[in-house]
Design an enzyme around this catalytic site. Sequence first.
Site, PDB file in Angstrom:
ATOM      1  N   LYS A   1       0.871  -1.197   0.000  1.00 19.52           N
ATOM      2  CA  LYS A   1       0.000   0.000   0.000  1.00 19.52           C
ATOM      3  C   LYS A   1       0.898   1.235   0.000  1.00 19.52           C
ATOM      4  O   LYS A   1       1.982   1.207   0.606  1.00 19.52           O
ATOM      5  CB  LYS A   1      -0.875   0.025   1.269  1.00 19.52           C
ATOM      6  CG  LYS A   1      -1.832  -1.148   1.404  1.00 19.52           C
ATOM      7  CD  LYS A   1      -3.048  -0.990   0.519  1.00 19.52           C
ATOM      8  CE  LYS A   1      -3.981  -2.170   0.691  1.00 19.52           C
ATOM      9  NZ  LYS A   1      -5.147  -2.103  -0.179  1.00 19.52           N
TER      10      LYS A   1
ATOM     11  N   LYS B   1       1.741  -9.459  -1.745  1.00 16.29           N
ATOM     12  CA  LYS B   1       0.614  -9.559  -2.696  1.00 16.29           C
ATOM     13  C   LYS B   1       0.493  -8.238  -3.455  1.00 16.29           C
ATOM     14  O   LYS B   1       0.659  -7.159  -2.897  1.00 16.29           O
ATOM     15  CB  LYS B   1      -0.669  -9.841  -1.914  1.00 16.29           C
ATOM     16  CG  LYS B   1      -1.953  -9.815  -2.733  1.00 16.29           C
ATOM     17  CD  LYS B   1      -3.186 -10.023  -1.853  1.00 16.29           C
ATOM     18  CE  LYS B   1      -4.434  -9.705  -2.629  1.00 16.29           C
ATOM     19  NZ  LYS B   1      -4.508  -8.263  -2.966  1.00 16.29           N
TER      20      LYS B   1
ATOM     21  N   ASP C   1      -1.935  -5.549  -5.288  1.00 15.68           N
ATOM     22  CA  ASP C   1      -3.330  -5.196  -5.056  1.00 15.68           C
ATOM     23  C   ASP C   1      -4.146  -5.456  -6.319  1.00 15.68           C
ATOM     24  O   ASP C   1      -3.601  -5.634  -7.420  1.00 15.68           O
ATOM     25  CB  ASP C   1      -3.484  -3.754  -4.579  1.00 15.68           C
ATOM     26  CG  ASP C   1      -4.414  -3.726  -3.362  1.00 15.68           C
ATOM     27  OD1 ASP C   1      -4.217  -2.886  -2.467  1.00 15.68           O
ATOM     28  OD2 ASP C   1      -5.315  -4.582  -3.298  1.00 15.68           O
ATOM     29  N   GLU C   2      -5.491  -5.417  -6.135  1.00 18.48           N
ATOM     30  CA  GLU C   2      -6.387  -5.836  -7.221  1.00 18.48           C
ATOM     31  C   GLU C   2      -6.261  -4.945  -8.451  1.00 18.48           C
ATOM     32  O   GLU C   2      -6.570  -5.375  -9.561  1.00 18.48           O
ATOM     33  CB  GLU C   2      -7.844  -5.848  -6.739  1.00 18.48           C
ATOM     34  CG  GLU C   2      -8.443  -4.503  -6.393  1.00 18.48           C
ATOM     35  CD  GLU C   2      -8.084  -4.054  -4.979  1.00 18.48           C
ATOM     36  OE1 GLU C   2      -7.395  -4.795  -4.266  1.00 18.48           O
ATOM     37  OE2 GLU C   2      -8.495  -2.941  -4.611  1.00 18.48           O
TER      38      GLU C   2
ATOM     39  N   HIS D   1      -8.755 -12.875  -6.557  1.00 22.46           N
ATOM     40  CA  HIS D   1      -9.270 -11.661  -5.904  1.00 22.46           C
ATOM     41  C   HIS D   1     -10.683 -11.429  -6.428  1.00 22.46           C
ATOM     42  O   HIS D   1     -10.933 -11.622  -7.619  1.00 22.46           O
ATOM     43  CB  HIS D   1      -8.363 -10.467  -6.204  1.00 22.46           C
ATOM     44  CG  HIS D   1      -8.585  -9.333  -5.255  1.00 22.46           C
ATOM     45  ND1 HIS D   1      -9.755  -8.602  -5.238  1.00 22.46           N
ATOM     46  CD2 HIS D   1      -7.829  -8.835  -4.261  1.00 22.46           C
ATOM     47  CE1 HIS D   1      -9.681  -7.695  -4.278  1.00 22.46           C
ATOM     48  NE2 HIS D   1      -8.538  -7.812  -3.664  1.00 22.46           N
ATOM     49  N   ARG D   2     -11.568 -10.994  -5.551  1.00 19.27           N
ATOM     50  CA  ARG D   2     -12.993 -10.905  -5.929  1.00 19.27           C
ATOM     51  C   ARG D   2     -13.486  -9.458  -6.093  1.00 19.27           C
ATOM     52  O   ARG D   2     -14.685  -9.181  -6.000  1.00 19.27           O
ATOM     53  CB  ARG D   2     -13.841 -11.635  -4.912  1.00 19.27           C
ATOM     54  CG  ARG D   2     -13.693 -11.066  -3.509  1.00 19.27           C
ATOM     55  CD  ARG D   2     -14.601 -11.738  -2.489  1.00 19.27           C
ATOM     56  NE  ARG D   2     -14.455 -11.103  -1.190  1.00 19.27           N
ATOM     57  CZ  ARG D   2     -15.262 -11.322  -0.165  1.00 19.27           C
ATOM     58  NH1 ARG D   2     -16.266 -12.160  -0.274  1.00 19.27           N
ATOM     59  NH2 ARG D   2     -15.073 -10.705   0.979  1.00 19.27           N
TER      60      ARG D   2
ATOM     61  N   HIS E   1     -10.554 -14.861  -1.509  1.00 24.12           N
ATOM     62  CA  HIS E   1     -10.944 -13.932  -0.440  1.00 24.12           C
ATOM     63  C   HIS E   1     -12.380 -14.224  -0.024  1.00 24.12           C
ATOM     64  O   HIS E   1     -13.266 -14.337  -0.891  1.00 24.12           O
ATOM     65  CB  HIS E   1     -10.871 -12.494  -0.942  1.00 24.12           C
ATOM     66  CG  HIS E   1      -9.471 -11.996  -1.148  1.00 24.12           C
ATOM     67  ND1 HIS E   1      -8.948 -10.941  -0.449  1.00 24.12           N
ATOM     68  CD2 HIS E   1      -8.478 -12.409  -1.985  1.00 24.12           C
ATOM     69  CE1 HIS E   1      -7.708 -10.714  -0.848  1.00 24.12           C
ATOM     70  NE2 HIS E   1      -7.401 -11.595  -1.782  1.00 24.12           N
TER      71      HIS E   1
ATOM     72  N   LYS F   1     -13.082  -3.874   7.459  1.00 27.83           N
ATOM     73  CA  LYS F   1     -13.734  -2.672   6.882  1.00 27.83           C
ATOM     74  C   LYS F   1     -14.818  -2.998   5.858  1.00 27.83           C
ATOM     75  O   LYS F   1     -15.507  -2.095   5.379  1.00 27.83           O
ATOM     76  CB  LYS F   1     -12.666  -1.811   6.208  1.00 27.83           C
ATOM     77  CG  LYS F   1     -12.114  -2.413   4.906  1.00 27.83           C
ATOM     78  CD  LYS F   1     -10.993  -1.589   4.301  1.00 27.83           C
ATOM     79  CE  LYS F   1     -10.538  -2.201   2.982  1.00 27.83           C
ATOM     80  NZ  LYS F   1      -9.348  -1.559   2.418  1.00 27.83           N
TER      81      LYS F   1
ATOM     82  N   GLY G   1      -9.275  -4.471   5.945  1.00 31.88           N
ATOM     83  CA  GLY G   1      -9.416  -3.644   7.139  1.00 31.88           C
ATOM     84  C   GLY G   1      -8.913  -4.308   8.397  1.00 31.88           C
ATOM     85  O   GLY G   1      -9.324  -3.981   9.514  1.00 31.88           O
TER      86      GLY G   1
ATOM     87  N   GLY H   1      -3.056  -5.140   4.748  1.00 30.05           N
ATOM     88  CA  GLY H   1      -2.353  -4.116   3.966  1.00 30.05           C
ATOM     89  C   GLY H   1      -2.120  -2.893   4.843  1.00 30.05           C
ATOM     90  O   GLY H   1      -1.095  -2.751   5.517  1.00 30.05           O
TER      91      GLY H   1
HETATM   92  C1  CAP Z   1      -7.228  -5.051   1.704  1.00 33.30           C
HETATM   93  C2  CAP Z   1      -7.386  -4.989   0.203  1.00 33.30           C
HETATM   94  C3  CAP Z   1      -8.144  -6.151  -0.341  1.00 33.30           C
HETATM   95  C4  CAP Z   1      -9.464  -6.362   0.315  1.00 33.30           C
HETATM   96  C5  CAP Z   1     -10.416  -7.041  -0.668  1.00 33.30           C
HETATM   97  C6  CAP Z   1      -8.043  -3.697  -0.245  1.00 33.30           C
HETATM   98  O1  CAP Z   1      -6.434  -3.974   2.073  1.00 33.30           O
HETATM   99  O2  CAP Z   1      -6.136  -5.018  -0.424  1.00 33.30           O
HETATM  100  O3  CAP Z   1      -8.304  -5.877  -1.726  1.00 33.30           O
HETATM  101  O4  CAP Z   1      -9.268  -7.229   1.407  1.00 33.30           O
HETATM  102  O5  CAP Z   1     -11.594  -7.324  -0.006  1.00 33.30           O
HETATM  103  O6  CAP Z   1      -7.665  -3.248  -1.316  1.00 33.30           O
HETATM  104  O7  CAP Z   1      -8.930  -3.254   0.468  1.00 33.30           O
HETATM  105  P1  CAP Z   1      -6.410  -3.570   3.626  1.00 33.30           P
HETATM  106  P2  CAP Z   1     -11.984  -8.852   0.269  1.00 33.30           P
HETATM  107  O8  CAP Z   1      -5.780  -4.712   4.368  1.00 33.30           O
HETATM  108  O9  CAP Z   1      -5.586  -2.315   3.661  1.00 33.30           O
HETATM  109  O10 CAP Z   1      -7.816  -3.335   4.025  1.00 33.30           O
HETATM  110  O11 CAP Z   1     -10.786  -9.453   0.920  1.00 33.30           O
HETATM  111  O12 CAP Z   1     -13.193  -8.752   1.145  1.00 33.30           O
HETATM  112  O13 CAP Z   1     -12.271  -9.447  -1.065  1.00 33.30           O
HETATM  113 MG    MG Z   2      -6.864  -4.754  -2.331  1.00 29.94          MG
END
Ligand code: CAP
Ligand code: MG
Length: 432
Positions: free
Chosen positions: A151, A177, A179-180, A270-271, A303, A311, A357, A379
């Site tokens: 991040k 990892k 990010d998406e 990743h979803r 996920h 969050k 979160g 993250g």
């Molecule tokens: C988490 C995260 C993930 C989310 C996706 C984000 O970051 O990288 O993409 O967990 O949601 O971009 O929010 P944080 P899920 O750890 O900073 O929150 O896992 O519910 O699919």
């Molecule tokens: Mg993410």
Amino acid sequence: MAGYEDFIDLKYKPDSHDVIASFRVKVPRWSSAKRAWGAVAAESSVGTWSPLKAMNYKNVKAVAAKVFEAKGEWIKIAYPEEHFEEGNMSQILASIAGNVFGMKAVDALRLEDIEFTKKIVKSFPGPKFGRKGIRKIFGIYDRPLMLSVAKPKVGLTTKQHVEVGRQIWEGGLDLLKDDENLSNQSFNPFEKRVKESLKVRDKIEKKTGEKKSYLINITGPTVKEMEKRAKFIKAQGGEYAMIDIITTGWASVASIREICGDLGLALHAHRAMHGAMSRVPTHGFSMECIASCARLLGVDQLHIGTANIGKLVGSAAEVIELEDEITSDLNKENKQLHCLEQDWFGIKPVFPVSSGGLHPLLVDKVMDKLGTDIMLQIGGGIHGHPSGSYAGARAMREAVEAYMAGVDLAVAAKKCKELKVALDYWGRKGTR
Ligand code: CAP
Ligand code: MG
């Protein structure tokens, strides 16, 4: 068959050759429940708005869906498995989860779960590695695997990204990892990021004596390009590819599963964007459906949420059900959530990933709810640590080790300064 109502037979008893769908139907005031239910079965199988003579053909009736159960807003529909092309998730969902969501014949429609027949299940590959195979890559069997996404999620240069990787690997986590929404941007190009990150990974493996890996996002403009990226990862000695399964689409996931399977790369799903379909309880396509489709298509990790601790939305009951859906051999019917039974006929369990979160002082709450045979992803809760990413990783590793040793976090914080700082900084309350 005259109209929609001919797609209802409340005396019908489905057999093992029927795919079953559980729908929640909001009936328009101007209509009737039966017309609305029948419309869902008709439009998601063979019918349309106007009665057709051909509806009476035996061969059409043989692949027509029928509503066989109705309780309040909830109905169950049986689809003869012959209706579907084996192994073709896009066609299966174009039927069961296609036009129906946009029909005026319903005011809202939610597809909560699908129960696939043995023939349909066996027509999909399922995971190549699965949870067991992933644990074997790391040689870690007695604790959650821990990962951190760099991040800010996009914007870091390759050098800055690699430095994050160095710190979290050195700090004690197993996986970095992407990010998406990090793919191949000009400031952090894919091939350079892969090369540089894996070079540092190799160094930290030697330094720590621990297996480290990297979930590299190959989400790309075409399957051809994603294949190129997967091959590059393999050539550089990576173990994983990551793909955004919703934004790339079901046929892409199927293709990438085939490609990664041939390359021997594990697949992280990743979803992102699932919330557009799964969030509203009265309308859309549930995460339970997404999870079962992803397991059939063969992702190794998925996920599933934080059981309402982090969050993002997703109640504890829903996330626990999701965990069971992707890890059990036989997923029992969950009447409260209107989720159906599913026999997986040997399809491997998928590694559940809890993320969104979280920070080190929340992992114990997640493990209380989801157990420890999971992956924990953090993250912001690592890189936002007052002393930086390395300290955040240390705090997370210590928090998980303390939990596994049955030591309270407050006690563990006395012996780990990074955990103490995290405790003082975030406390124990959830995030949103
Ligand atoms: C988490 C995260 C993930 C989310 C996706 C984000 O970051 O990288 O993409 O967990 O949601 O971009 O929010 P944080 P899920 O750890 O900073 O929150 O896992 O519910 O699919
Ligand atoms: Mg993410």
